[in-house]
Each structure stands twice: as structure tokens, then as C-alpha cells.
Design a protein around this motif. Structure first.
Motif, PDB file in Angstrom:
ATOM      1  N   PRO A   1       0.796  -1.228   0.000  1.00  0.00           N
ATOM      2  CA  PRO A   1       0.000   0.000   0.000  1.00  0.00           C
ATOM      3  C   PRO A   1       0.828   1.277   0.000  1.00  0.00           C
ATOM      4  CG  PRO A   1      -0.080  -1.076   2.154  1.00  0.00           C
ATOM      5  CD  PRO A   1       0.608  -2.020   1.219  1.00  0.00           C
ATOM      6  N   PHE A   2       1.994   1.252   0.625  1.00  0.00           N
ATOM      7  CA  PHE A   2       2.775   2.485   0.722  1.00  0.00           C
ATOM      8  C   PHE A   2       3.557   2.716  -0.571  1.00  0.00           C
ATOM      9  CE2 PHE A   2       5.826   5.384   2.968  1.00  0.00           C
ATOM     10  CZ  PHE A   2       4.863   6.306   3.315  1.00  0.00           C
ATOM     11  N   PHE A   3       4.203   1.676  -1.065  1.00  0.00           N
ATOM     12  CA  PHE A   3       4.983   1.820  -2.299  1.00  0.00           C
ATOM     13  C   PHE A   3       4.071   2.152  -3.480  1.00  0.00           C
ATOM     14  CE2 PHE A   3       7.012   0.151  -6.143  1.00  0.00           C
ATOM     15  CZ  PHE A   3       8.181   0.902  -6.110  1.00  0.00           C
ATOM     16  N   VAL A   4       2.944   1.470  -3.568  1.00  0.00           N
ATOM     17  CA  VAL A   4       2.050   1.715  -4.718  1.00  0.00           C
ATOM     18  C   VAL A   4       1.442   3.125  -4.637  1.00  0.00           C
ATOM     19  CG1 VAL A   4      -0.021   0.922  -5.929  1.00  0.00           C
ATOM     20  CG2 VAL A   4       1.630  -0.742  -5.113  1.00  0.00           C
ATOM     21  N   MET A   5       1.241   3.615  -3.409  1.00  0.00           N
ATOM     22  CA  MET A   5       0.795   5.007  -3.251  1.00  0.00           C
ATOM     23  C   MET A   5       1.812   5.939  -3.930  1.00  0.00           C
ATOM     24  SD  MET A   5       1.726   7.845  -1.294  1.00  0.00           S
ATOM     25  CE  MET A   5       2.678   7.194   0.072  1.00  0.00           C
ATOM     26  N   ALA A   6       3.094   5.717  -3.624  1.00  0.00           N
ATOM     27  CA  ALA A   6       4.139   6.575  -4.208  1.00  0.00           C
ATOM     28  C   ALA A   6       4.217   6.409  -5.719  1.00  0.00           C
ATOM     29  CB  ALA A   6       5.490   6.231  -3.587  1.00  0.00           C
ATOM     30  N   ARG A   7       3.982   5.192  -6.183  1.00  0.00           N
ATOM     31  CA  ARG A   7       4.029   4.912  -7.614  1.00  0.00           C
ATOM     32  C   ARG A   7       3.024   5.762  -8.394  1.00  0.00           C
ATOM     33  NH1 ARG A   7       4.346  -1.536  -8.939  1.00  0.00           N
ATOM     34  NH2 ARG A   7       6.469  -1.457  -9.714  1.00  0.00           N
ATOM     35  N   LYS A   8       1.975   6.167  -7.719  1.00  0.00           N
ATOM     36  CA  LYS A   8       0.941   6.976  -8.376  1.00  0.00           C
ATOM     37  C   LYS A   8       1.091   8.459  -8.015  1.00  0.00           C
ATOM     38  CE  LYS A   8      -2.059   2.912  -8.233  1.00  0.00           C
ATOM     39  NZ  LYS A   8      -1.672   2.363  -9.532  1.00  0.00           N
ATOM     40  N   VAL A   9       1.456   8.747  -6.756  1.00  0.00           N
ATOM     41  CA  VAL A   9       1.546  10.141  -6.317  1.00  0.00           C
ATOM     42  C   VAL A   9       2.771  10.834  -6.934  1.00  0.00           C
ATOM     43  CG1 VAL A   9       1.948  11.623  -4.292  1.00  0.00           C
ATOM     44  CG2 VAL A   9       0.234   9.795  -4.187  1.00  0.00           C
ATOM     45  N   ALA A  10       3.935  10.182  -6.908  1.00  0.00           N
ATOM     46  CA  ALA A  10       5.177  10.853  -7.342  1.00  0.00           C
ATOM     47  C   ALA A  10       5.107  11.310  -8.807  1.00  0.00           C
ATOM     48  CB  ALA A  10       6.382   9.954  -7.085  1.00  0.00           C
ATOM     49  N   PRO A  11       4.782  10.425  -9.760  1.00  0.00           N
ATOM     50  CA  PRO A  11       4.736  10.910 -11.149  1.00  0.00           C
ATOM     51  C   PRO A  11       3.598  11.903 -11.393  1.00  0.00           C
ATOM     52  CG  PRO A  11       4.062   8.597 -11.040  1.00  0.00           C
ATOM     53  CD  PRO A  11       4.565   8.967  -9.683  1.00  0.00           C
ATOM     54  N   SER A  12       2.488  11.777 -10.634  1.00  0.00           N
ATOM     55  CA  SER A  12       1.386  12.740 -10.795  1.00  0.00           C
ATOM     56  C   SER A  12       1.877  14.137 -10.454  1.00  0.00           C
ATOM     57  CB  SER A  12       0.217  12.424  -9.853  1.00  0.00           C
ATOM     58  OG  SER A  12      -0.385  11.221 -10.187  1.00  0.00           O
ATOM     59  N   LEU A  13       2.424  14.286  -9.248  1.00  0.00           N
ATOM     60  CA  LEU A  13       2.802  15.624  -8.785  1.00  0.00           C
ATOM     61  C   LEU A  13       3.945  16.182  -9.615  1.00  0.00           C
ATOM     62  CD1 LEU A  13       2.446  15.439  -4.897  1.00  0.00           C
ATOM     63  CD2 LEU A  13       0.717  15.803  -6.643  1.00  0.00           C
ATOM     64  N   LEU A  14       4.884  15.320  -9.991  1.00  0.00           N
ATOM     65  CA  LEU A  14       6.015  15.828 -10.772  1.00  0.00           C
ATOM     66  C   LEU A  14       5.559  16.427 -12.100  1.00  0.00           C
ATOM     67  CD1 LEU A  14       9.219  15.924 -10.790  1.00  0.00           C
ATOM     68  CD2 LEU A  14       8.886  14.358 -12.713  1.00  0.00           C
ATOM     69  N   THR A  15       4.630  15.763 -12.756  1.00  0.00           N
ATOM     70  CA  THR A  15       4.233  16.188 -14.107  1.00  0.00           C
ATOM     71  C   THR A  15       3.207  17.317 -14.107  1.00  0.00           C
ATOM     72  OG1 THR A  15       2.587  14.415 -14.083  1.00  0.00           O
ATOM     73  CG2 THR A  15       4.682  13.941 -15.186  1.00  0.00           C
ATOM     74  N   GLY A  16       2.749  17.748 -12.928  1.00  0.00           N
ATOM     75  CA  GLY A  16       1.766  18.843 -12.898  1.00  0.00           C
ATOM     76  C   GLY A  16       0.335  18.349 -12.850  1.00  0.00           C
ATOM     77  N   CYS A  17       0.175  17.060 -12.599  1.00  0.00           N
ATOM     78  CA  CYS A  17      -1.172  16.524 -12.372  1.00  0.00           C
ATOM     79  C   CYS A  17      -1.512  16.684 -10.893  1.00  0.00           C
ATOM     80  CB  CYS A  17      -1.224  15.037 -12.711  1.00  0.00           C
ATOM     81  SG  CYS A  17      -0.874  14.652 -14.430  1.00  0.00           S
ATOM     82  N   THR A  18      -2.783  16.676 -10.573  1.00  0.00           N
ATOM     83  CA  THR A  18      -3.205  16.566  -9.174  1.00  0.00           C
ATOM     84  C   THR A  18      -3.799  15.168  -9.003  1.00  0.00           C
ATOM     85  OG1 THR A  18      -5.338  17.537  -9.752  1.00  0.00           O
ATOM     86  CG2 THR A  18      -3.639  19.029  -8.910  1.00  0.00           C
ATOM     87  N   ILE A  19      -3.909  14.716  -7.774  1.00  0.00           N
ATOM     88  CA  ILE A  19      -4.302  13.306  -7.593  1.00  0.00           C
ATOM     89  C   ILE A  19      -5.228  13.085  -6.408  1.00  0.00           C
ATOM     90  CG2 ILE A  19      -2.076  12.862  -6.421  1.00  0.00           C
ATOM     91  CD1 ILE A  19      -2.354   9.907  -7.530  1.00  0.00           C
ATOM     92  N   ILE A  20      -6.125  12.145  -6.621  1.00  0.00           N
ATOM     93  CA  ILE A  20      -6.953  11.619  -5.527  1.00  0.00           C
ATOM     94  C   ILE A  20      -6.549  10.161  -5.408  1.00  0.00           C
ATOM     95  CG2 ILE A  20      -9.301  11.121  -4.753  1.00  0.00           C
ATOM     96  CD1 ILE A  20      -9.911  13.228  -7.236  1.00  0.00           C
ATOM     97  N   LEU A  21      -6.073   9.791  -4.244  1.00  0.00           N
ATOM     98  CA  LEU A  21      -5.625   8.416  -4.069  1.00  0.00           C
ATOM     99  C   LEU A  21      -6.518   7.679  -3.088  1.00  0.00           C
ATOM    100  CD1 LEU A  21      -2.504   6.810  -4.558  1.00  0.00           C
ATOM    101  CD2 LEU A  21      -3.236   6.510  -2.199  1.00  0.00           C
TER     102      LEU A  21
END
Ligand code: NAD
Length: 478
Positions: free
Chosen positions: A152-172
């Protein structure tokens, strides 16, 4: 008892319904936390916040966005023991593996922060004398990330990190089995200055809150890590708005043991791969194809190795090799698959039953099944437990054919010192990943992407980053 709240638009709040659900420690079977049971109203609030903040977030320089990822990495490093304990408690992950997951999560944030000044567009040749064609890579918008319970923690980062870096916002959305580490992280990063709405964590049912999230026309990308069945439901829902959908689904990884393999290395790698996190890992060896000429020797070593795997309290020191399954349902599923395999003709050489020597928890013994055949359910369906079914093969061609004869296509492995066999495996195995002479586990700079029912799209590395970006081509005539 921990009590968590949703994290929406930079604020902590209860679910709109005020309902909560229990989070159970699978080893002790005791309730360790209450989490918010969100529904459609929570989903809409998070969508609104993520949508409203996306334009301003994307307008920030990428290096500035990356600075938040670096802060997150730092916070995780500083709190690694606390986060690992929460993780071990919510899912019975043995502490060394929990720590490894926490550490690789901080590395993940740092890794993607490093992409800030690296990803680029393209200048394309024009057919016209006074024209430039430019390809920009722009954020896909609002991302919905749906997580499984196993990492759960690693997969959270797998989605949050590239989202925020590229200028996307995210709901996880974390899994309802394992929301604790995600909400602890929310509390830890709440005051780092991230603009409101850029990062939202909401818990609730898949079919209720999850469904509202993935169906929304506000969303640019839905990224799920989960089962094939959930992937099918989400794909049907995202079809409504033709929303881009990235799916990291189940696996049935074959391990091919050739006649010339280093058997000690192969046995160790296959066992490590089969019992890590009690067999509940998508990319790990789920079936073995062993050449007839070394079958007896391999099986002898395999059985001794599996019988030597210790299991027990995830917090014990020294740590056991594995602990409890995530819940009673998973334990029953494993049990019934082994019973079916026995009815189909499989022979139990090790384990083959629940572990009765544990006072609490949902334990299944490390199990080896011999005499398995290609058409058995145990060879064709994901087990997600510490059970290794083995098929004796006549030759290398048969091993390749059997490995590929599968509806999943996530990972695979081969054990050989023969260059020709290694090259044939690389060229002929129809899987997103092949591991040669090592255990199954991917690197953050690789590309984790399944073929066939194992998924669409993928995560990690440069190609994972591109999932969050869309191209915009401009034709500039002067
Ligand atoms: P799951 O499919 O049951 O649940 C995954 C998530 O989807 C949960 O958060 C759940 O609440 C949510 N969900 C369920 N129905 C939904 C819907 N209709 N709309 C929106 N969200 C919905 O999976 P799980 O049991 O948590 O995880 C185990 C599975 O995940 C295994 O099959 C495993 O192989 C797979 N997995 C794959 C990878 C990979 O990288 N390919 C990694 C880890 C796990």
C-alpha cells in the motif's frame, strides 16, 4: 486505537456519512484503527479540489514541484521505523520487508524528483519551409489512483510521485484492508506547504466511492493496481468518458528451471520469490517448469527449503520468513485451490494445509505441489499465497510453450547458464518482465507493465512517467 480522517483539499475531515470501517491486524486479528468510510459525496469533494487546483499546480516550474517530492522522501526517511511498524501492523508484513517497502518508497519520491529537469518534448521536421512543429508533453490533469492492499505504501508513491512531478493533481484511494500507512503519511506531509487540493487521500468502498471517482468526467487518468476483476469493472466505467486507464493487475509468473541451471541459486530464488510477503505479490513465481533431467534433485532441494521457511509474528526478532495471509477470505481461497489441485492429481510434498501451530492469524504453510499439469486450475489461476505448483517438462521448448500458455503476462524467470536458451527466453517469453538467474522483483527505473490480462500501460522509470503526460503538437508557421 488510531482514528483516521479523509484528507481532502488540504484538510482532515470525517467521511460525509460519518461512517467508519475497522482495520484489522491480520496477525493478532484485533482492530487497530478506524478509517473513514467515504462514499460518493467524499469522492465529489476530492474531485472538485483536485480539479480546481490543477491549473495553478501545472503552472509551477517542474523543479518547484519536484521540491515537494524531495520533502516527502525526507519525511519518510525520518519516520521510517514508525511507518514500517504501522505497515507491519496493518497487514502482517514482516518488519524487514516493511522497512524495505518504506525505504524504497522514499527512494521512489527522490527518483521521480530527479526527472524534473529531464523530461523533454520534441522538435519535428516540417514539410513546409517556414514552419516549426513542436511536440510538448503536458500533464494529463486530474489522476485517480486506486491501490491494492499488498504494497500500500509503495504503490501510493508509484501513483503520487509521477502525478505531482508532471503537474497533475491526484486523488488516491487506499485499499480498505490497508489505509493506515497512507493516512499516517497524510498527517506527516500536511504542513509541507503543498497547495490545497493537489494531493487528496480518500478511503471507502470500491463499488461506491471508487466507482464515483473513476467515472468522473473531470479525470484525465485512472490508474489501478489490483485484481483482474476490478480492472474489468473500472475499464467498463472509464469507457463512459473514454478516460485513459492504466491497469497493473494480477500475475501467474512462471519460473523455468533448465537442465544446466545452478540449482542452489534457482531453488533459493524461487523460494524467496514464493514466500515473500506470504506469497501475496503480483510479480512473484507462481508456477515452476522443471526440466525432467534435474527434476528429482530440484524437488529435493525445494522441499527442504520450503519446509525450512519460518513463519510467525511479523514483529519477531529475528524475523520469520513470512507471516499471516491478509484475511480469512484469502486463506480460504488458498486452501480451496490446494484442495482442488489435490483432487486434480497434485501431490503435496510440503505443507498443504493451514498452520495450526499459530495462536492467531490466517496462516498457510509453505507448500510444494508436485505432479501438476498444465490444465490444472492451480497452474492457470493466481494463488496469491505461499504455494508453489511444479510441472515436470520434457524439454526447453515445452517449458516455453507452457509458460506462455496463460491469460496473465506480468513477469517470468529463467534459470540457465546457456546463452542460447537465455536469448530464446528473452525473445519468446510473452511477459512484461523476464528475470534471468535471479528472484522476481522489479527496479524503480525499469518499466513494470503486464501483457494480456495483467494490464494496460505500466509504472516506473521514463515510460511510467509518460503515462501521466499527454502530447500536444503545435504547428507554427511564420
Ligand atoms: P482488488 O482488485 O480487490 O482491489 C484493488 C483496489 O480497487 C481497492 O482499493 C478496491 O477498493 C478498489 N476497487 C474495487 N472495485 C472497484 C471499483 N469498481 N471501482 C473503483 N475501485 C474499485 O485487489 P487487491 O485484492 O487489493 O490486490 C490484490 C491484487 O492486486 C492481486 O490480483 C495482485 O496480483 C494485484 N496486484 C498487481 C500489481 C501489479 O503491479 N501488477 C501489484 C500489486 C497487486
Amino acid at each position: 486505537m488510531k482514528v483516521y480522517q479523509q484528507y481532502i483539499n488540504g484538510e482532515f475531515r470525517d467521511a460525509a456519512s460519518k461512517e467508519q470501517f475497522e482495520v484489522v491486524n491480520p496477525y493478532t486479528e484485533k482492530v487497530v484503527a478506524m478509517a473513514p468510510k467515504g462514499g460518493a459525496e467524499d469522492a465529489e469533494a476530492a474531485l472538485e479540489a483536485a480539479d480546481a487546483s490543477q491549473k495553478a499546480w501545472a503552472a509551477k516550474p517542474c523543479a518547484e514541484r519536484a521540491s515537494y517530492l524531495k520533502k516527502m522522501a525526507e519525511i519518510i526517511r525520518k519516520n521510517r521505523m514508525e511507518l514500517a511498524s504501522v505497515l507491519a501492523e496493518e497487514q502482517a508484513k514482516v518488519m524487514p520487508l516493511a522497512l524495505a517497502e518504506i525505504d524504497s518508497t522514499s527512494e521512489y519520491f527522490d527518483y521521480y524528483a530527479g526527472w524534473a529537469r529531464k523530461y523533454e518534448g520534441e522538435v519535428i521536421q516540417s514539410d513546409r519551409p517556414t514552419e516549426n512543429i513542436l511536440l510538448h508533453r503536458q500533464p494529463i490533469g486530474v489522476v485517480v489512483g486506486v491501490c491494492p492492499w499488498n504494497f500500500p505504501f509503495f504503490v501510493m508513491a508509484r501513483k503520487v510521485a509521477p502525478s505531482l512531478l508532471t503537474g497533475c493533481t491526484i486523488i488516491l484511494k487506499p485499499s480498505s484492508e490497508t489505509p493506515n500507512t497512507t493516512f499516517e503519511f497524510a498527517k506527516m506531509i500536511a504542513d509541507i506547504g503543498l497547495p490545497k487540493g493537489v494531493l487528496n487521500f480518500v478511503a471507502g468502498g470500491g463499488a461506491t466511492l471508487g466507482d464515483t471517482l473513476v467515472r468522473s468526467p473531470k479525470v484525465g487518468l485512472v490508474t489501478l493496481t489490483g485484481s483482474v476483476e476490478t480492472g474489468q469493472s473500472i475499464l467498463a466505467a472509464t469507457a463512459e468518458n473514454i478516460t485513459k486507464t492504466s491497469l497493473e493487475l494480477g500475475g501467474k509468473a512462471p519460473a523455468i528451471i533448465c537442465s544446466d541451471a545452478d540449482l542452489d541459486l534457482a531453488v533459493k530464488a524461487v523460494i524467496d520469490s514464493r514466500v515473500i510477503f506470504s506469497g501475496q505479490v503480483c510479480n512473484c513465481a507462481e508456477r515452476a517448469y522443471v526440466d525432467a533431467s534435474i527434476y528429482d534433485e530440484f524437488m529435493d532441494k525445494l522441499v527442504k527449503g520450503m519446509e525450512a521457511v519460518a513463519y510467525g509474528d511479523p514483529f519477531a526478532d529475528p524475523a520469520p520468513g513470512m507471516s499471516s495471509q491478509i484475511n480469512a477470505e484469502q486463506l480460504s481461497k488458498i486452501e480451496s485451490m490446494v484442495e482442488q489441485a489435490k483432487a486434480d492429481g497434485a501431490e503435496v510434498l510440503a505443507g498443504g494445509c493451514r498452520a495450526a501451530d499459530q495462536p492467531t492469524g490466517f496462516f498457510y504453510k509453505p507448500t510444494v505441489l508436485a505432479n501438476c499439469a498444465q490444465d490444472m486450475e492451480i497452474i492457470r489461476k493466481e494463488i496469491f499465497g505461499p504455494v508453489l505448483p511444479v510441472v515436470k517438462v520434457a524439454d526447453f521448448d515445452e517449458a516455453l510453450d507452457f509458460a506462455n500458455d496463460c491469460e496473465y503476462g506480468l513477469t517470468s524467470s529463467i534459470f540457465t547458464n546457456n546463452v542460447a536458451k537465455m536469448m530464446r527466453a528473452i525473445n519468446e517469453l510473452k511477459f512484461g518482465e523476464t528475470y534471468v538467474n535471479r528472484e522476481h522483483f522489479e527496479a524503480i527505473q525499469g518499466f513494470h507493465a503486464g501483457w494480456r490480462k495483467s494490464g494496460i500501460g505500466g509504472a516506473d522509470g521514463k515510460h511510467g512517467l509518460y503515462e501521466y503526460l499527454q502530447t500536444h503538437v503545435t504547428y507554427i508557421q511564420y
